[in-house]
Structures are given as structure tokens and as C-alpha cells.
Motif scaffolding. Sequence first.
Motif, PDB file in Angstrom:
ATOM      1  N   GLN A 181       0.796  -1.230   0.000  1.00  0.00           N
ATOM      2  CA  GLN A 181       0.000   0.000   0.000  1.00  0.00           C
ATOM      3  C   GLN A 181       0.829   1.281   0.000  1.00  0.00           C
ATOM      4  OE1 GLN A 181      -3.239  -0.270  -0.350  1.00  0.00           O
ATOM      5  NE2 GLN A 181      -3.354  -2.483  -0.035  1.00  0.00           N
ATOM      6  N   ARG A 182       2.049   1.238   0.533  1.00  0.00           N
ATOM      7  CA  ARG A 182       2.828   2.465   0.667  1.00  0.00           C
ATOM      8  C   ARG A 182       3.274   2.970  -0.697  1.00  0.00           C
ATOM      9  NH1 ARG A 182       8.357   3.672   2.854  1.00  0.00           N
ATOM     10  NH2 ARG A 182       8.718   1.425   2.882  1.00  0.00           N
ATOM     11  N   GLN A 195       1.225  10.642  -1.091  1.00  0.00           N
ATOM     12  CA  GLN A 195      -0.223  10.601  -0.916  1.00  0.00           C
ATOM     13  C   GLN A 195      -0.501  10.297   0.542  1.00  0.00           C
ATOM     14  OE1 GLN A 195      -2.581   8.542  -3.881  1.00  0.00           O
ATOM     15  NE2 GLN A 195      -4.009   7.841  -2.331  1.00  0.00           N
ATOM     16  N   ARG A 196      -1.073  11.251   1.226  1.00  0.00           N
ATOM     17  CA  ARG A 196      -1.284  11.084   2.654  1.00  0.00           C
ATOM     18  C   ARG A 196      -2.496  10.213   2.927  1.00  0.00           C
ATOM     19  NH1 ARG A 196      -3.126  15.671   6.990  1.00  0.00           N
ATOM     20  NH2 ARG A 196      -3.311  14.253   8.766  1.00  0.00           N
ATOM     21  N   ARG A 197      -2.305   9.287   3.851  1.00  0.00           N
ATOM     22  CA  ARG A 197      -3.431   8.512   4.364  1.00  0.00           C
ATOM     23  C   ARG A 197      -4.075   9.335   5.479  1.00  0.00           C
ATOM     24  NH1 ARG A 197      -4.792   6.252   8.968  1.00  0.00           N
ATOM     25  NH2 ARG A 197      -6.164   4.435   8.997  1.00  0.00           N
ATOM     26  N   SER A 198      -5.209   9.916   5.211  1.00  0.00           N
ATOM     27  CA  SER A 198      -5.892  10.751   6.203  1.00  0.00           C
ATOM     28  C   SER A 198      -6.956   9.934   6.906  1.00  0.00           C
ATOM     29  CB  SER A 198      -6.534  11.973   5.534  1.00  0.00           C
ATOM     30  OG  SER A 198      -5.553  12.792   4.958  1.00  0.00           O
ATOM     31  N   PHE A 230      -0.169  -0.043   9.346  1.00  0.00           N
ATOM     32  CA  PHE A 230      -0.840   0.725   8.294  1.00  0.00           C
ATOM     33  C   PHE A 230      -1.176  -0.158   7.098  1.00  0.00           C
ATOM     34  CE2 PHE A 230       1.060   4.459  10.471  1.00  0.00           C
ATOM     35  CZ  PHE A 230      -0.099   5.211  10.611  1.00  0.00           C
ATOM     36  N   GLU A 231      -0.324  -1.117   6.807  1.00  0.00           N
ATOM     37  CA  GLU A 231      -0.610  -2.053   5.729  1.00  0.00           C
ATOM     38  C   GLU A 231      -1.868  -2.855   6.047  1.00  0.00           C
ATOM     39  OE1 GLU A 231       0.001  -3.832   2.033  1.00  0.00           O
ATOM     40  OE2 GLU A 231       1.165  -2.202   2.942  1.00  0.00           O
ATOM     41  N   GLU A 278      -5.014  -0.479   5.738  1.00  0.00           N
ATOM     42  CA  GLU A 278      -5.378  -0.191   4.349  1.00  0.00           C
ATOM     43  C   GLU A 278      -5.968  -1.421   3.672  1.00  0.00           C
ATOM     44  OE1 GLU A 278      -5.116   2.885   2.524  1.00  0.00           O
ATOM     45  OE2 GLU A 278      -5.127   3.421   4.635  1.00  0.00           O
ATOM     46  N   ASN A 308     -10.230   2.997   8.346  1.00  0.00           N
ATOM     47  CA  ASN A 308      -9.734   4.358   8.165  1.00  0.00           C
ATOM     48  C   ASN A 308      -9.683   5.130   9.480  1.00  0.00           C
ATOM     49  OD1 ASN A 308      -8.696   6.357   6.509  1.00  0.00           O
ATOM     50  ND2 ASN A 308     -10.684   7.304   6.171  1.00  0.00           N
ATOM     51  N   LEU A 324       1.828   8.564   6.613  1.00  0.00           N
ATOM     52  CA  LEU A 324       1.292   7.548   7.526  1.00  0.00           C
ATOM     53  C   LEU A 324       1.176   8.125   8.935  1.00  0.00           C
ATOM     54  CD1 LEU A 324       3.383   4.470   6.303  1.00  0.00           C
ATOM     55  CD2 LEU A 324       1.101   5.190   5.568  1.00  0.00           C
ATOM     56  N   ASP A 361      -1.665  10.618  11.760  1.00  0.00           N
ATOM     57  CA  ASP A 361      -2.547  11.784  11.858  1.00  0.00           C
ATOM     58  C   ASP A 361      -2.206  12.708  13.013  1.00  0.00           C
ATOM     59  OD1 ASP A 361      -4.862  11.010   9.830  1.00  0.00           O
ATOM     60  OD2 ASP A 361      -4.352   9.215  10.957  1.00  0.00           O
TER      61      ASP A 361
END
Length: 575
Positions: free
Chosen positions: A249-250, A256-259, A435-436, A439, A444, A478, A480
Motif C-alpha cells: 500500500q505504501r 499521498q497522505r493517508r488521512s 498501516f498495511e 489499508e 480508516n 502515515l 494523523d
Amino acid sequence: MATGVAPAPLPHVRVRDGGIGFTRSVDFAKILSVPATLRVGSSRGRVLMAKSSSTGSDTMELEPSSEGSPLLVAFRVAECFDKIRVNPGNFADRRAQFEQLEYTEDDYQKELEHIEKVFSPLVEKCKQYGRAMRIGTNHGSLSDRIMSYYGDSPRGMVESALEFARICRKLDFHNFVFSMKAKAGEGEDGRMKSAIGIGTLLMDGLGDTIRVSLTEPPEEEIDPCRRLANLGTHAADLQIGVAPFEEKQRRYFDFQRRSGQLPLQKEGEEVDYRGVLHRDGSVLMSVSLDQLKAPELLYRSLAAKLVVGMPFKDLATVDSILLRELPAVEDAQARLALKRLVDISMGVLTPLSEQLTKPLPHGCVDKALVNVDELSSGAHKLLPEGTRLAVTLRGDESYEQLDLLKGVDDITMLLHSVPYGEEKTGRVHAARRLFEYLETNGLNFPVIHHIEFPKSVNRDDFVIGAGANVGALLVDGLGDGVLLEAADQEFEFLRDTSFNLLQGCRMRNTKTEYVSCPSCGRTLFDLQEIAIMGCIVNGPGEMADADFGYVGGAPGKIDLYVGKTVVQWRGPLTP
């Protein structure tokens, strides 16, 4: 531009007939090919070049030469010294004029052929003399060609270096190394950015040599280098990491930010959840029960504005607090202080056990803090209906444990709540694994990076450790927010460092930022007094992302930029 590299001061430096001489006993020397218009005190339009003295002499000299090119200077350097440095943006490829150029595949290939034609003789010279080469790219000296094709980006720096490396390989020359550099600034900001950029690579075992560029006296760069090196060496010695997993996923080539989904307001809820986390990155702080007993002092420490003693959130106010111990039922003053924080949408996280034994009125606590075991046992179901949860994780839990997250809604995650440095688990790698998982399973939830540093941690180690272990993840999009703890450090220092970390990762801007470069000999003015920009060689490129630029263009003169446009050329240093 081609240079050798040298420590200063050089022993036995002498001047003779306008030339600069030094003994062969020095290991390295630095030689710059400087445009004739920038030579200090030169009216003859000449550049410096290295020249070997007569056979048997113990000196080599730098002397004025006839009109020359960087290639001529580079040849002389390669004849005299063991290692040279080539900057692609200043050598065969023209430094950026900030022109947007359109290239066809054929046009681009022709440019590469030109670079090979110019660069190849130097490579052959290094082969002939058995020299080493450092291919070093600067963020501030990328060419228009590279920036038009790859953007003003780290990838552009990499591609610029690889173009030269491919030529070396083609000519069977392999004795070269890479260096990539961008300016960091000064003080804590400079150290934080250096840790984010360099520490990120060290956590992955990448890199052999460290250089930190600070806008401070050169000797001040040594300490953060050593601390970063110690961090990387410690990680390597312990072989920190996590159980192998497949990472799909990274994003590697673009940002591209994972929000995480920010808390949403539900009908009938008394707490306003919309402000407990910030869309650009949140700062959480650990607050003690004693701090609640001095409300106004606490409000100021959280960077809240006070109006008639009442707190209000500002641009850089802490978003949420972690309160490990709730005030006693009879402590009305502390409970009122807590209620006033909740009223301004400041999140409050407290352990499950505290909420069960010292319950507050409904609406006075944002989230209950639970671990995986408490989530598995169902203990959180003893809380009043509608209570939201904050789940603490390390990132290396079994997938069976992580599957528990699928059964809860509206949670916030605190990642790595274990004390800093106690585990061999690599924080960066464990976080990527988590995080993997999130996603892959479409979860989320917002994730807050939580690090608790040891009690005796040095301030610089704290900054560098946070930058390397958290910044490495935030710059990949990765995470918040952050929650940083260190028992011996001042509350305001922890808060400011947290905001600096977010700004250094290009997430949340809360202060004016001054982009500046090291105080090298090309700067032509007192950089630390001005604290804005640097030299004519790399300065325009370094300030290209800024709103305003202040660049030393000539001795005693400066060029003023608005964006990438010069608005004053060769103006006076002072009004």
C-alpha cells in the motif's frame, strides 16, 4: 562544478604571487570553480584552478588562470587530489533558471548525450589517476531539465545523480559514491528536519556517511551527526525490526497522505467531537492531575487564548490531552477546569480503569483508553453507552488481535505506547505493518504516533529520536498526529517540538518558517544575522518554494525574490 573536500583551517597555507599554496601533507582541499562575475576583488575575469608544482616540491598551488571552464578546473583537481565532488546541476547540466521547459523523448535523449560528452573526459581522468568521485546533488541546484521532467522533488535529485552514475558505469568506472543534500536551517528546526530526512533512511539501514547542513558555525554540525549516527548504529546492532510482511500500500514515487477519518458528530452528543483532532495533523499532550489544579497556567501551557480567564483554541493550541489520572469526585475545581477544556472541543483521553472508578458526568470525557486485552475481554462495554474508545497498539500484535479492530467503530489509535528504547521491535517497521493491515482491510481510523522517552533523555536526542521514528512515517503520509512524552522536559518544549515535527513533515503550519543554508564561504553576507537565504550558487533553488527570498548575489549586495521572480537585483545589504 567540481570540488575536492577539505577540513579547515589548512596547515601551512601560504600566499605567493597572488596564488594560494599548501603542503601535500593535507588529506583534502576544496577548490571551487566560481563564475568570473562573482570573484571577490577580481577584475581580470579569471577562475581558480589547481596546479601541481614542479617535481619534488611539497606544495600544490591554487593560482589565477585564464578564462576557464568547470571541466578544466575539475581536470586539475583530479590530477592533484584523491577524491573529487561533481554536482550534476552545476557541471554539465545548466543550473535552473526556473523556466518550464517541454521535452520530447528525443530532446531529452540529446541532452543526456551532451552531458555524457562533457562528463566522460573527467571520468577517464579519474580512471587514469585512480581517483574517487562523489556525485552530489543539491536541492538548490537542479537543472530546469530535471525539474521540468521530475518536478522540484527528491526524485529529481536522485535521477540527476543516477544519470551521471550510468555514464560512470558505462565507462567501467565504479569508484564513486552518492550524496543528496537539502538545507535544514538552524536550531531545533534544523535538527528536526535533518532527523526527518536522514533518520528516515537510517531506520531502513540506508546510508554510509552523514552530513547535517545547519545555518550555524560548521563545528555545530558535528554533534547532531554523531547523534544520528548513534541512532542508526543502535538500530543496526540490535537488528530491530518486525516479523516479515508484504507491503503493497505504501507509495514510493509520489506523496499521498493517508488521512484517517476525523471524528464525526452524532445527533444528541454533548461533546463537540469535530475539534478534538486537526485535519492537518494533531498534537496531543500528557497532562498531570497537579496541572489541573492550576487551571489558567494549564490553559496557557496548552497554548490556548484566555479571555476573562476562559480558554479558547488558537492556531497552535494542543488538540487533545492524555490524562492518566482523573480528579477525585470531591475535587470540584479540577473537574471544572477539565469541563472547560471539553467545552472548547479539546479531546480528553483517560484510561478505562479511571473512568470506571472515578466517573465524570457524561460529556466530560472524549475517549476511554483501552488496550488490546481490554478490547478482547469486552471490559469497555461497562462504560456508558456511546462512549468512544482510543485503542493503544504497538504494531507487532498478531493478526488475530488486530482483527478485533473490525468490531469497533469511531475509534482513535495510539501507536507505540511502550517506553522508548526498551524493545527490539522497530517502531517504523511495526507502524508500516499496522498501516498495511489497516489499508488492506479498509479501516480508516486516525492514528496518533505515541513515544514515551526515558526520563534522562537529552534534548537533542529527543528531537532527533522523534524526527527519525515519527517523521519517517509522517513524510510517507502515515499518521494523523503525535503524542510525545519525556518526564524531565518542560511542557512547553514538548508542545513546541510536537508542532515543529508536524511542520517539518509539511503537515500543519503554525509559524513563519525561514529557509536558510549553511554559512559557507559563498554566502557573501552574515547569514546568521540575516537568517534568510544563502549564496548565488544554490540560493535561488533553495528559496524557490518560499514566498520571499533574500540571496547574496555579490559582495555587499543582495537579490530580492518574490517567489521565483527577482524584484530587486544587486541591491544594498542594508537600506
